[in-house]
Structures are given as C-alpha cells and as structure tokens.
Design an enzyme around this catalytic site. Structure first.
Site, PDB file in Angstrom:
ATOM      1  N   GLY A 153      47.388  18.705   6.305  1.00  0.00           N
ATOM      2  CA  GLY A 153      46.346  19.052   7.267  1.00  0.00           C
ATOM      3  C   GLY A 153      46.379  20.543   7.541  1.00  0.00           C
ATOM      4  N   ILE A 155      48.301  22.382   9.523  1.00  0.00           N
ATOM      5  CA  ILE A 155      49.639  22.975   9.489  1.00  0.00           C
ATOM      6  C   ILE A 155      50.168  23.005   8.059  1.00  0.00           C
ATOM      7  CG2 ILE A 155      52.034  22.703  10.239  1.00  0.00           C
ATOM      8  CD1 ILE A 155      50.925  21.573  12.899  1.00  0.00           C
ATOM      9  N   ARG A 175      46.787  11.156   2.901  1.00  0.00           N
ATOM     10  CA  ARG A 175      46.063   9.881   2.783  1.00  0.00           C
ATOM     11  C   ARG A 175      44.784  10.041   1.980  1.00  0.00           C
ATOM     12  NH1 ARG A 175      45.715   7.655   8.829  1.00  0.00           N
ATOM     13  NH2 ARG A 175      45.385   9.891   9.147  1.00  0.00           N
ATOM     14  N   THR A 176      44.042  11.104   2.271  1.00  0.00           N
ATOM     15  CA  THR A 176      42.824  11.420   1.516  1.00  0.00           C
ATOM     16  C   THR A 176      43.022  12.777   0.862  1.00  0.00           C
ATOM     17  OG1 THR A 176      41.487  10.228   3.136  1.00  0.00           O
ATOM     18  CG2 THR A 176      40.329  11.724   1.631  1.00  0.00           C
ATOM     19  N   THR A 234      59.314  19.757  10.897  1.00  0.00           N
ATOM     20  CA  THR A 234      58.783  20.374  12.116  1.00  0.00           C
ATOM     21  C   THR A 234      57.753  19.462  12.761  1.00  0.00           C
ATOM     22  OG1 THR A 234      57.132  21.552  10.779  1.00  0.00           O
ATOM     23  CG2 THR A 234      59.158  22.751  11.319  1.00  0.00           C
ATOM     24  N   ARG A 236      57.892  15.278  13.785  1.00  0.00           N
ATOM     25  CA  ARG A 236      58.551  14.466  14.795  1.00  0.00           C
ATOM     26  C   ARG A 236      59.829  13.890  14.200  1.00  0.00           C
ATOM     27  NH1 ARG A 236      55.876  16.879  17.785  1.00  0.00           N
ATOM     28  NH2 ARG A 236      54.517  16.153  19.487  1.00  0.00           N
ATOM     29  N   GLU A 265      65.743  12.808  20.231  1.00  0.00           N
ATOM     30  CA  GLU A 265      65.535  14.006  21.054  1.00  0.00           C
ATOM     31  C   GLU A 265      65.362  13.655  22.538  1.00  0.00           C
ATOM     32  OE1 GLU A 265      61.989  17.304  20.977  1.00  0.00           O
ATOM     33  OE2 GLU A 265      62.741  16.593  19.048  1.00  0.00           O
ATOM     34  N   HIS A 283      63.326  22.089  19.050  1.00  0.00           N
ATOM     35  CA  HIS A 283      61.885  21.807  19.118  1.00  0.00           C
ATOM     36  C   HIS A 283      61.117  23.059  19.582  1.00  0.00           C
ATOM     37  CE1 HIS A 283      58.832  18.303  19.715  1.00  0.00           C
ATOM     38  NE2 HIS A 283      58.229  19.394  19.262  1.00  0.00           N
ATOM     39  N   ILE A 284      61.237  24.126  18.779  1.00  0.00           N
ATOM     40  CA  ILE A 284      60.616  25.402  19.146  1.00  0.00           C
ATOM     41  C   ILE A 284      59.485  25.785  18.186  1.00  0.00           C
ATOM     42  CG2 ILE A 284      62.656  26.282  20.325  1.00  0.00           C
ATOM     43  CD1 ILE A 284      63.213  27.961  17.749  1.00  0.00           C
ATOM     44  N   GLY A 285      58.968  24.805  17.449  1.00  0.00           N
ATOM     45  CA  GLY A 285      57.934  25.112  16.466  1.00  0.00           C
ATOM     46  C   GLY A 285      56.752  25.876  17.029  1.00  0.00           C
TER      47      GLY A 285
END
Length: 317
Positions: A153, A155, A175-176, A234, A236, A265, A283-285
């Site tokens: 996507g 990102i 997926r697509t 990055t 989940r 987490e 979790h600092i993305g």
C-alpha cells in the site's frame, strides 16, 4: 458547541482549525484514566482516541451523544469497531501523515540490522571485547539484495522508493496486484506469498492487523525463507508469531530482525532483549515531531469533514 474529548495529550496546535464551535478537552497528564474518561464521555459528541488507547464497548456505550470516534493513527484495532458501528458511530483514522516516517523507520531498521549498528554500538559502550580489523564486525550490504514487501500500500510503496535508491530489487505481495504503471514506477515484481518468502533476502511487513493477518509469519513461513534472511516489522506485532521468531533468531535461520512492534506490546519478550541479532524500537515508526502535529491536524480535519458531510473523511467503518 460540540464537546471533543481527547484521550491523550496530543499536540494542541493540530486542533486549532476546529474553531469556536468545538470545546476540546485534553487530559492534564499524559492520558485520561479509564474512570476519568467514563465520567467525561456522557457529554462527548466526539472522542479522539490514540492508537495505544483501547476503546472498548463499555466506553463506547457511555455516551448517547457520541457520533464520531476520530482515531489518532492509521491502525484502528484499538477500537471495538463492531460496537461503534452497532451504535451508528463513525470511526476515522489518519493514514496519510504516517506514510513517510514509517517508511523511514523501516529503512532505519534494515540498515541497523544488516550493518549490525545497534549491536556494535552497544558492545563498544559496554565491553572492551570489540576489535577493529579488516575481517571483524562484518555486516551485510543492502545493495543488490531482494526486498520482499508484504503489503504494497502507501507505506509499502514509500519503502520501495527508498529501497530502490539503495540499489535493491523489489518484489511484493498484495491481495490485489498493482497496475502495471505503478509496478514499473518501482520496478517491482508481484510474487505469490510463498514465492516471495523463498526469494527475498529481506522481508518487510506492512499489512494491517486483523484476524486474517494474525501470525501471518510463523514456523511454516520461517522454514520457507532463505537462510540469513532479515525480517522487518513496522506494522503490528502479532502479525508475527513471536515465539517462532525467537526460535529462528536463536537457531541462526535468520540473520536478524528489526522490530518496531511486538506481539505482547508494551511487554517485550525477555529472549528478544537478550539477542544480539535483533534491533528493537518502542513503536516509534511515526514518532517524529512533524508527524505527530500532522496526525493531530488530520484528526481535526476528519472532525470538520464529519460535521460538514465531506466525502473526503477517512472513514473506516
């Protein structure tokens, strides 16, 4: 006057565009406690939730006035979406501001793991066992390596842009599949999931978390990967079976892993903390000053869009 309750002390300048029609209530500390929120919610028209603040069915049911939950973050698995939808409450997220900083963090982790930066920095500071030498402290180059992006996507595509500049070859799974013009832009090749696992030197996870992606990467998938593969997450934490990850880091199947997120987490498995071939971040993305302000602005924009019936709202339910 519409009451907007903000669960977390977010950048106030981001909410300036709401104007005089809104009364925005921020916590005095970092967050409202659950009891404080339950007391405030009966008067709330809008609830602004942060991605690390769980909004369950009890909180959602605490206000008959609540019409909108504007989430501060792209992921919205912190919200009971079914409960919100059942009560006719719209839920929104902030996908656009998080794209570039998350892609930066993915590349940051790739470099840190492949060149052993964090490990060697730590050892230089804590021990006197590091030697300088031509054939010591060797890492792996990103140039010429195949990067497998799972979830191509916004990102994933931002990561592809950066990886291409490093001279990496891009394969992806989605997926697509992307249209041909977009594939050509990134010189990216679509591969089925299993084939991507087998052919990639480095794998980056960029899919949303759901029941379908829970433990997407487990023992079966690790067995398919190349020896000395690098895994970057990055997205989940629970997309990876963390016990299986630890096993494959310990047995040398993986060169290493770069993790910005964790299955349990904020608890991090003790074994991960003891391994040299994993780089960990809390979790600092999206944790840049600029991004946090832009995310707050996007939340306020969603609120304005909701009350003006603007189709550009980032609705997720």
């Amino acid at each position: 006057m519409k009451n907007v309750i903000v669960t977390t002390n977010l950048p106030k300048e981001g909410f300036a565009q709401l104007g005089a029609d809104y009364h925005v209530i921020f916590p005095k500390k970092e967050t409202f406690s659950r009891n404080e929120l339950l007391q405030l919610l009966p008067t709330a028209n809008v609830l602004v939730s942060a991605f690390n603040y769980k909004i369950d069915s009890e909180l959602i049911a605490a206000s008959n006035l609540l019409k909108l939950i504007a989430n501060f973050g792209v992921g919205f698995n912190n919200i009971d979406l079914q409960a919100a939808s059942k009560r006719g409450i719209v839920v929104t997220n902030t996908p656009d501001p998080v794209i570039e900083p998350t892609a930066e963090q993915a590349m940051n982790l790739m470099l840190a793991v492949s060149r052993r930066t964090a490990e060697l920095d730590r050892k230089l500071r804590q021990t006197d066992t590091i030697r300088f030498g031509v054939m010591t402290n060797l890492g792996k180059s990103l140039y010429g390596k195949t990067l497998g992006i799972i979830g191509m996507g916004n990102i994933g595509q931002a990561i592809a842009t950066r990886a291409s500049a490093f001279g990496m070859k891009i394969v992806y799974n989605k997926r697509t599949p992307l249209n041909k013009a977009t594939e050509m832009r990134y010189k990216a090749v679509y591969l089925p999931f299993d084939e991507l696992l087998r052919k990639s030197d480095i794998i980056s996870l960029n899919v949303p978390y759901s029941a379908a992606t829970h433990h997407l990467i487990g023992e079966k998938e690790f067995a398919m990967m190349k020896d000395d593969c690098i895994l970057i997450n990055t997205a989940r934490g629970a997309i990876i079976d963390e016990a299986a990850l630890i096993n494959n880091l310990k047995n040398g199947k993986l060169w290493g892993a770069g993790l910005d997120v964790f299955e349990f987490e904020p608890i991090i498995s003790k074994e991960l903390l003891q391994l040299d071939n994993v780089v960990l971040a809390p979790h600092i993305g999206t944790a840049t000053i600029e991004c946090r302000i832009e995310m707050a602005q996007a939340v306020a924009q969603n609120i304005n869009y909701f009350y003006s019936n603007d189709a550009r709202i980032n609705r997720v339910n």
